[in-house]
Design a protein around this motif. Structure first.
Motif, PDB file in Angstrom:
ATOM      1  N   TYR A  55       0.878  -1.166   0.000  1.00  0.00           N
ATOM      2  CA  TYR A  55       0.000   0.000   0.000  1.00  0.00           C
ATOM      3  C   TYR A  55       0.915   1.215   0.000  1.00  0.00           C
ATOM      4  O   TYR A  55       1.554   1.538   1.010  1.00  0.00           O
ATOM      5  CB  TYR A  55      -0.913   0.000   1.225  1.00  0.00           C
ATOM      6  CG  TYR A  55      -1.891   1.155   1.232  1.00  0.00           C
ATOM      7  CD1 TYR A  55      -3.105   1.073   0.536  1.00  0.00           C
ATOM      8  CD2 TYR A  55      -1.601   2.332   1.918  1.00  0.00           C
ATOM      9  CE1 TYR A  55      -3.995   2.140   0.529  1.00  0.00           C
ATOM     10  CE2 TYR A  55      -2.483   3.403   1.910  1.00  0.00           C
ATOM     11  CZ  TYR A  55      -3.682   3.291   1.216  1.00  0.00           C
ATOM     12  OH  TYR A  55      -4.565   4.351   1.201  1.00  0.00           O
ATOM     13  N   LEU A  56       1.033   1.875  -1.137  1.00  0.00           N
ATOM     14  CA  LEU A  56       2.010   2.936  -1.330  1.00  0.00           C
ATOM     15  C   LEU A  56       1.302   4.227  -1.722  1.00  0.00           C
ATOM     16  O   LEU A  56       0.823   4.366  -2.860  1.00  0.00           O
ATOM     17  CB  LEU A  56       3.014   2.535  -2.418  1.00  0.00           C
ATOM     18  CG  LEU A  56       3.761   1.216  -2.179  1.00  0.00           C
ATOM     19  CD1 LEU A  56       4.458   0.762  -3.449  1.00  0.00           C
ATOM     20  CD2 LEU A  56       4.757   1.368  -1.041  1.00  0.00           C
ATOM     21  N   GLU A  57       1.208   5.147  -0.800  1.00  0.00           N
ATOM     22  CA  GLU A  57       0.553   6.421  -1.057  1.00  0.00           C
ATOM     23  C   GLU A  57       1.395   7.545  -0.448  1.00  0.00           C
ATOM     24  O   GLU A  57       1.831   7.464   0.701  1.00  0.00           O
ATOM     25  CB  GLU A  57      -0.849   6.448  -0.458  1.00  0.00           C
ATOM     26  CG  GLU A  57      -1.818   5.450  -1.096  1.00  0.00           C
ATOM     27  CD  GLU A  57      -2.102   5.726  -2.566  1.00  0.00           C
ATOM     28  OE1 GLU A  57      -1.944   6.897  -2.981  1.00  0.00           O
ATOM     29  OE2 GLU A  57      -2.461   4.774  -3.294  1.00  0.00           O
ATOM     30  N   GLU A  58       1.584   8.601  -1.232  1.00  0.00           N
ATOM     31  CA  GLU A  58       2.323   9.765  -0.765  1.00  0.00           C
ATOM     32  C   GLU A  58       1.437  10.605   0.154  1.00  0.00           C
ATOM     33  O   GLU A  58       0.256  10.837  -0.153  1.00  0.00           O
ATOM     34  CB  GLU A  58       2.761  10.588  -1.977  1.00  0.00           C
ATOM     35  CG  GLU A  58       3.626  11.777  -1.660  1.00  0.00           C
ATOM     36  CD  GLU A  58       4.072  12.506  -2.929  1.00  0.00           C
ATOM     37  OE1 GLU A  58       4.572  13.645  -2.804  1.00  0.00           O
ATOM     38  OE2 GLU A  58       3.916  11.942  -4.035  1.00  0.00           O
ATOM     39  N   ASP A  59       1.995  11.045   1.286  1.00  0.00           N
ATOM     40  CA  ASP A  59       1.183  11.858   2.200  1.00  0.00           C
ATOM     41  C   ASP A  59       1.244  13.327   1.806  1.00  0.00           C
ATOM     42  O   ASP A  59       1.939  13.712   0.857  1.00  0.00           O
ATOM     43  CB  ASP A  59       1.598  11.630   3.660  1.00  0.00           C
ATOM     44  CG  ASP A  59       3.010  12.131   3.977  1.00  0.00           C
ATOM     45  OD1 ASP A  59       3.535  12.996   3.242  1.00  0.00           O
ATOM     46  OD2 ASP A  59       3.595  11.664   4.970  1.00  0.00           O
ATOM     47  N   GLY A  71      -7.622  -4.283   5.765  1.00  0.00           N
ATOM     48  CA  GLY A  71      -6.786  -3.480   6.645  1.00  0.00           C
ATOM     49  C   GLY A  71      -5.420  -3.177   6.041  1.00  0.00           C
ATOM     50  O   GLY A  71      -4.902  -3.929   5.213  1.00  0.00           O
ATOM     51  N   ILE A  72      -4.835  -2.055   6.448  1.00  0.00           N
ATOM     52  CA  ILE A  72      -3.504  -1.634   6.008  1.00  0.00           C
ATOM     53  C   ILE A  72      -2.549  -1.767   7.186  1.00  0.00           C
ATOM     54  O   ILE A  72      -2.799  -1.233   8.269  1.00  0.00           O
ATOM     55  CB  ILE A  72      -3.516  -0.175   5.503  1.00  0.00           C
ATOM     56  CG1 ILE A  72      -4.599   0.031   4.438  1.00  0.00           C
ATOM     57  CG2 ILE A  72      -2.140   0.204   4.968  1.00  0.00           C
ATOM     58  CD1 ILE A  72      -4.425  -0.813   3.207  1.00  0.00           C
ATOM     59  N   LEU A  73      -1.459  -2.481   6.976  1.00  0.00           N
ATOM     60  CA  LEU A  73      -0.493  -2.732   8.038  1.00  0.00           C
ATOM     61  C   LEU A  73       0.813  -1.993   7.766  1.00  0.00           C
ATOM     62  O   LEU A  73       1.168  -1.726   6.612  1.00  0.00           O
ATOM     63  CB  LEU A  73      -0.217  -4.230   8.164  1.00  0.00           C
ATOM     64  CG  LEU A  73      -1.438  -5.133   8.371  1.00  0.00           C
ATOM     65  CD1 LEU A  73      -1.004  -6.583   8.430  1.00  0.00           C
ATOM     66  CD2 LEU A  73      -2.188  -4.749   9.642  1.00  0.00           C
ATOM     67  N   GLY A  74       1.531  -1.701   8.827  1.00  0.00           N
ATOM     68  CA  GLY A  74       2.826  -1.045   8.698  1.00  0.00           C
ATOM     69  C   GLY A  74       3.969  -2.032   8.823  1.00  0.00           C
ATOM     70  O   GLY A  74       3.772  -3.234   9.029  1.00  0.00           O
ATOM     71  N   THR A  75       5.192  -1.527   8.735  1.00  0.00           N
ATOM     72  CA  THR A  75       6.361  -2.411   8.822  1.00  0.00           C
ATOM     73  C   THR A  75       6.558  -2.959  10.230  1.00  0.00           C
ATOM     74  O   THR A  75       7.306  -3.920  10.410  1.00  0.00           O
ATOM     75  CB  THR A  75       7.635  -1.669   8.390  1.00  0.00           C
ATOM     76  OG1 THR A  75       7.773  -0.477   9.172  1.00  0.00           O
ATOM     77  CG2 THR A  75       7.584  -1.292   6.918  1.00  0.00           C
ATOM     78  N   ASN A  76       5.898  -2.352  11.217  1.00  0.00           N
ATOM     79  CA  ASN A  76       6.002  -2.885  12.580  1.00  0.00           C
ATOM     80  C   ASN A  76       5.364  -4.264  12.687  1.00  0.00           C
ATOM     81  O   ASN A  76       5.609  -4.994  13.652  1.00  0.00           O
ATOM     82  CB  ASN A  76       5.353  -1.927  13.577  1.00  0.00           C
ATOM     83  CG  ASN A  76       3.868  -1.725  13.309  1.00  0.00           C
ATOM     84  OD1 ASN A  76       3.473  -1.495  12.164  1.00  0.00           O
ATOM     85  ND2 ASN A  76       3.054  -1.780  14.348  1.00  0.00           N
ATOM     86  N   GLN A  77       4.584  -4.630  11.667  1.00  0.00           N
ATOM     87  CA  GLN A  77       3.958  -5.950  11.646  1.00  0.00           C
ATOM     88  C   GLN A  77       4.607  -6.864  10.606  1.00  0.00           C
ATOM     89  O   GLN A  77       4.005  -7.803  10.108  1.00  0.00           O
ATOM     90  CB  GLN A  77       2.455  -5.811  11.418  1.00  0.00           C
ATOM     91  CG  GLN A  77       1.762  -5.187  12.635  1.00  0.00           C
ATOM     92  CD  GLN A  77       0.325  -4.823  12.393  1.00  0.00           C
ATOM     93  OE1 GLN A  77       0.020  -3.944  11.597  1.00  0.00           O
ATOM     94  NE2 GLN A  77      -0.566  -5.508  13.093  1.00  0.00           N
ATOM     95  N   LEU A  78       5.856  -6.555  10.295  1.00  0.00           N
ATOM     96  CA  LEU A  78       6.705  -7.418   9.469  1.00  0.00           C
ATOM     97  C   LEU A  78       7.914  -7.830  10.300  1.00  0.00           C
ATOM     98  O   LEU A  78       8.548  -6.982  10.944  1.00  0.00           O
ATOM     99  CB  LEU A  78       7.186  -6.687   8.216  1.00  0.00           C
ATOM    100  CG  LEU A  78       6.204  -6.504   7.059  1.00  0.00           C
ATOM    101  CD1 LEU A  78       6.818  -5.584   6.005  1.00  0.00           C
ATOM    102  CD2 LEU A  78       5.821  -7.838   6.426  1.00  0.00           C
ATOM    103  N   SER A  79       8.253  -9.100  10.307  1.00  0.00           N
ATOM    104  CA  SER A  79       9.453  -9.548  11.008  1.00  0.00           C
ATOM    105  C   SER A  79      10.698  -9.011  10.308  1.00  0.00           C
ATOM    106  O   SER A  79      10.644  -8.573   9.151  1.00  0.00           O
ATOM    107  CB  SER A  79       9.506 -11.075  11.043  1.00  0.00           C
ATOM    108  OG  SER A  79       9.737 -11.589   9.733  1.00  0.00           O
TER     109      SER A  79
END
Length: 373
Positions: A228-232, A248-256
């Protein structure tokens, strides 16, 4: 792949002694370096990185951040008077061969300078012998930068595309987890810190390559659906992803750590040809990866080698099984001679062994060398 490194020779550098002939290595499209800690793998990589810095005007900075001349010269200035280097490149057909060589000495203040620098180029279809250009002496940055001759510019641009990638820092504070400017997308940075911006550009300009990255990530992370790649509003972008079967959209904190490294490696190795570096150097890419992921990674390396030359430093016996015997190079430290040595293997020397054992088993049995005794 138009041009590639054919031969590398260096002496008086870090753990490699002053014998240039013995410290000579012929390179292939895929080169996998194995060896114990302290055997010289990292010093080989750092030498190539130093050459790349030379081609961008960053040589003095490189020397400074690596501790100065005393740290880079073999056993310091009392034992080594010169660091010598030689790099030969050729094109696919073998009719064009270029060679860059240099010698470095330390001045009274401990700074390295070029005591010799020259470039030799030879188009065998046009000339009977190579042409050698003397690039001068006494300078602190490479004079390759100032040359206006086309063969020198081509070779210089090639050498500065030698890139070393370390995706080891996946801490919560690492750039790879936190994103940055969406405009920082020209190439993938060595730490993967701009991966979100780079993937966003790939999706917009090279959808087929983006979808290939997506497919390969799915093979190792079945819960992954897409990025999910969107410029803020501030022009920044961070790596986020969608889980399969969920909106749902997840962040890198939910990637090992291992998952994030695999995403970075896949993005690097499967990127479009016009973005890819000429030479990709991977330092222990196996860290944190599941054995199944190593098989996929080896497949990606094979695909990337059609575009870029690949040099890998590894300590994973299992990873070796996905490569050919002639692609394996052993780095060993000879305690008696107090020097590192590099040795490329051949299929012929290992034919009988390979009838009964895998490459990983041969390494563990010390048939390949590189195992501390």
């Amino acid at each position: 792949m138009g041009i590639f490194l054919e031969k590398l020779a260096f002496s008086g550098y870090c753990s490699y002694d002053n014998n240039l002939e013995k410290n000579t290595l012929f390179l292939d499209r895929v080169n996998v370096i194995v060896g114990a800690n302290g055997a010289g793998k990292s010093n080989l990589i750092s030498f190539l990185e130093m050459v790349a810095y030379m081609m961008t005007g960053g040589f003095r900075r490189y020397v400074a951040i690596h501790g100065g001349a005393q740290s880079l010269m073999y056993f310091g200035r009392k034992r080594t008077t010169q660091i010598n280097g030689l790099i030969t490149c050729k094109n696919e057909g073998g009719n064009v061969q270029d060679e860059y060589s240099f010698s470095l000495e330390a001045n009274a203040s401990g700074q390295l300078f070029f005591s010799r620098e020259e470039m030799q180029y030879w188009d065998k279809t046009k000339h009977e012998r190579p042409y050698t250009q003397d690039l001068g002496v006494g300078h602190s940055e490479s004079n390759m930068l100032a040359s206006t001759k086309d063969p020198v510019k081509i070779f210089r641009n090639y050498l500065k595309q030698i890139r070393v990638f370390h995706f080891n820092d996946t801490s919560m504070a690492a750039r790879i987890r936190n994103g940055g400017s969406a405009a920082d997308n020209a190439y993938l940075r060595s730490d993967g810190g701009n991966i979100a911006a780079f993937l966003y550009r790939m999706r917009e300009e090279n959808l087929k390559h983006y979808q290939r990255v997506q497919r390969y990530v799915k093979t190792v992370l079945p819960q992954f659906q897409d990025f999910y790649l969107e410029e803020d509003i501030g022009g920044n972008i961070a790596l986020r992803w969608q889980i399969a079967g969920d909106e749902g959209i997840l962040g890198t904190n939910q990637l090992s750590d291992g998952s994030l490294r695999f995403i970075a490696l896949t993005t690097l190795l499967l990127q479009p040809a016009d973005h890819a570096p000429a030479t990709i150097i991977l330092d222990e890419p196996e860290i944190g990866l599941h054995p199944y992921a190593l098989a996929i990674l080896a497949d990606e390396v094979r695909m990337a080698s059609k575009i870029s030359q690949i040099i890998i430093s590894t300590q994973s016996p299992l990873f070796l099984n996905y490569f050919k015997p002639e692609e394996i190079i052993t780095a060993e430290y000879d305690a008696d001679k107090q020097s590192s040595r590099l040795r490329r293997h051949t299929e012929k020397e290992l034919t009988e062994w390979l009838k009964e054992y895998s490459l990983s088993e041969l390494w563990e049995k010390n048939v390949l060398g590189g195992v501390p005794l």
